[in-house]
Motif scaffolding. Sequence first.
Motif: not given
Lengths: 475, 167
Positions: A130, A133-134, A126-127, A118
């Motif tokens: 996130x 963080x994953x 935003x993508x 991602x």
Amino acid sequence: MTPQLFNDIITVYPEILMTIFALVLIVIDVVAGDKMKASVGYFGIAFVALVALLSPAGPFIGFNNMLIWDNFSYVFFLIFAMAYTLTTLGSIDYLRDKNMLKGEIYIVMFFSLIGMMFMVSANDLTIFYVGLETMAISMYVLAGFNKHCLKSNEAGVKYFLMGAFSSGLFLYGLTFIYGLTGSLTYTDIAAAIQGNTGSLGIKFGLLLMLVGFAFKISAVPFHMWAPDVYTGSPTPIAGFMTVAPKAAAFGALIRFTWVAIAPASEQWTLFFTILAVLTMTYGNLVALAQDNVKRMLAYSAIAHAGYMLIGLVTMTPEGFRAITIYMLIYSFMNIGAFTIIGLLKNKGMIDDERIESFAGLSKKNPLASLAMLLFMFSLAGIPPLAGFVGKFYIFIAAIKAEIYWLAIVGVLNSALACYYYMRVTIFMYFKEPEYETELTLKAPSFVATFIAAVLVVLVGFFPSFFVNLVSSLTV
Amino acid sequence: MMAQVAFYILAVLAVVSALGVITRENPVHSALWMLLTFFSVAGIFVQLGAEFVAAIQVLVYAGAILVLYLFVVMLLNPRAGGFIRMPAKYIIGSAVSIVVFFQIAITVWSSGIFKNGTIGPLPYAEGMNNVRAYGNVLFTKYLVPFEIASLLLLVAMIGAIVIARKD
């Protein structure tokens, strides 16, 4: 199904596949008996290979321009897949030996791949965030996976604190950019920056965001977490951490600089130049003084990030492609080296990873020491091995962009780096052993080392396949 | 009229409980006073028509962040008798609060409330409020990040179990 919806779904299709497979892996872990936990890793490899085969050829842009699947995403996925495959194979014996072979390690690693995908395919902050963080949360878990080892605990906590800190910096910069440009999509940000390159607010926001990126690629002076984290983590996992998250951060950084801040890119060459020179020089100088090979490779990982930053300084497509080639090559040679270090055991009173453990290895285990020799030569960038190809394209890109002095600094640095890589081979081939050591290559780690060593030689002699793979890359 | 009475009650409550936070000697009491501050501020948000922020204020700040504070306080178990006994930190704290106060005051002043006299909820389209608007965006435009967040939470859960489990 409307064409729009179809297009959206195909854009995110590789990630959907990965997610389904990750959930299947959890089930496999539950089903597998305690002695069979390695099978989770083997299934993971099969799934990654399956996704690599089933991925559509791009480019697809979907979800309101927020997500992209193109060749660039695909090549970076290949890097992650290679890192996953080699790390899994190389870690099974190490983990079994340390009595911590659990299915979760492969599951968490698999999830981190989804986050990285991602990050690289994001066209929207935003993508990207996130995904970041994953990946980062998976990495904190992996770093602290050896619960009974204090150093591993320290690595996990340190990585977590520094990671949270760098995410905070990144987010703070992001709010500036969002406030001043009114969008989080890379293309819209570029359009908003276009006529507004002088704005102090935008510069400040971008500076904070790039510092956040610099933390993730462990560029000096934002590297302070890296040596301890890489040294403390379980050895094969440390190999994974020096390669995959760094590749993901570089991939995302390339897309971000190439798309979002392209109108203002000239303002940032100085920033990247300073980072590149500091990172190369500092990484190499400190690595010279290390007696612990794992720690030495941790500093060398910092130095390699510096070489790759040269590609960013050029701000040309050649530079970005050179980074991609470098990352591909770096992935297998570094993980190979970490696999061997993980397998080496010292029965004396010193740490397994000390350089003295390598003394006289060539007589006891000629195959493993030959592989280690190849990895060390390749990391040093000695022709005709793979590492040379990577460095060659980076320096060519710098010369084409007419930044001669930076190429010279890079070449001088690789000459400096030869010393500490050669030192390991000298210990292996010319020193008498002082301690009793043991190194057994069982089937999985043998396969991992073998694949990495063969690739190091093959790519060195026949680089055209890899070069062709990236030659047409655009973002 | 009723709205004004409610506002003054909430405002006084917020200020008094905020004073409670900084004057209590026991840090646990401070944290509990802070809970009251969060609730009264949430009430003011509701009056301003920002239901979503109010709900988040209660859920995240009163629910999660405060528990975190209490957790840290109880973990560290500070013996020093509260904040007020430490003059150096008291001065730094006061300086920071004065700066923040003026910052907010300038913002409020420049927003023109005092000239126009009133401030109220921003207008929405028919049948919309800010929770609904937020939900709309979250499940349409930002669907993918929302779904990735679920992955993130899943991996965080697995990770927490792996790290915390006895073996």
